[in-house]
Design a protein around this motif. Structure first.
Motif, PDB file in Angstrom:
ATOM      1  N   ASN A  24       0.778  -1.354  -0.431  1.00 38.97           N
ATOM      2  CA  ASN A  24      -0.348  -0.102   0.460  1.00 38.97           C
ATOM      3  C   ASN A  24       0.699   1.183   0.240  1.00 38.97           C
ATOM      4  OD1 ASN A  24      -1.587   1.595  -0.010  1.00 38.97           O
ATOM      5  ND2 ASN A  24      -2.349   1.633   2.614  1.00 38.97           N
ATOM      6  N   ALA A  28       0.912   4.578  -3.461  1.00 36.94           N
ATOM      7  CA  ALA A  28       0.658   4.953  -2.330  1.00 36.94           C
ATOM      8  C   ALA A  28       1.744   6.121  -3.152  1.00 36.94           C
ATOM      9  CB  ALA A  28       0.042   5.759  -1.146  1.00 36.94           C
ATOM     10  N   GLU A  32       1.580   9.267  -5.863  1.00 36.05           N
ATOM     11  CA  GLU A  32       2.249  10.929  -5.431  1.00 36.05           C
ATOM     12  C   GLU A  32       2.975  11.217  -6.622  1.00 36.05           C
ATOM     13  OE1 GLU A  32       2.277  14.493  -3.545  1.00 36.05           O
ATOM     14  OE2 GLU A  32       0.682  12.355  -3.290  1.00 36.05           O
TER      15      GLU A  32
END
Length: 115
Positions: A24, A28, A32
């Motif tokens: 995860n 992420a 980003e």
């Protein structure tokens, strides 16, 4: 149930939990980074506006003296009743968009002497 099976099951469960957390975080970070790249590209396009005319052509396609557009536009055949597409001169009367800033040489204020 023996204690070895319980410890092994707990280790497998805890390993799956850790793997999910790490995956995860990687996802992420990738999202980003992709968002930042998209934002930087949008800022770069906003900082360098292109001089486009009302016809959608760039300033370089317009004649400097007459200001008329020198490109050809495509007329699809279904509009003219012909089987194929045809071309005609762009009917733009002249470039009226933002004029790019000319680059000038600014002489030194000191008159060529060093301090």
């Amino acid at each position: 149930m023996d204690p070895l099976s319980m410890v092994l099951g707990a280790a497998i469960g805890f390993g799956g939990y850790l793997f999910g957390r790490l995956a995860n975080r990687r996802q992420a970070r990738a999202l980003e980074q992709q968002r930042r790249q998209t934002q930087n590209q949008a800022l770069g396009a906003a900082q360098n506006p292109q001089p486009l005319c009302g016809c959608g052509h760039h300033l370089v396609f317009h004649d400097q003296s007459t200001k008329k557009c020198q490109t050809q536009v495509v007329i699809p055949g279904r509009w003219t009743g012909q089987a194929g597409s045809s071309y005609r001169q762009c009917m733009c009367q002249g470039y009226r968009g933002p004029v790019p800033v000319d680059e000038y040489y600014a002489p030194d204020y000191l008159g060529g002497t060093d301090l």
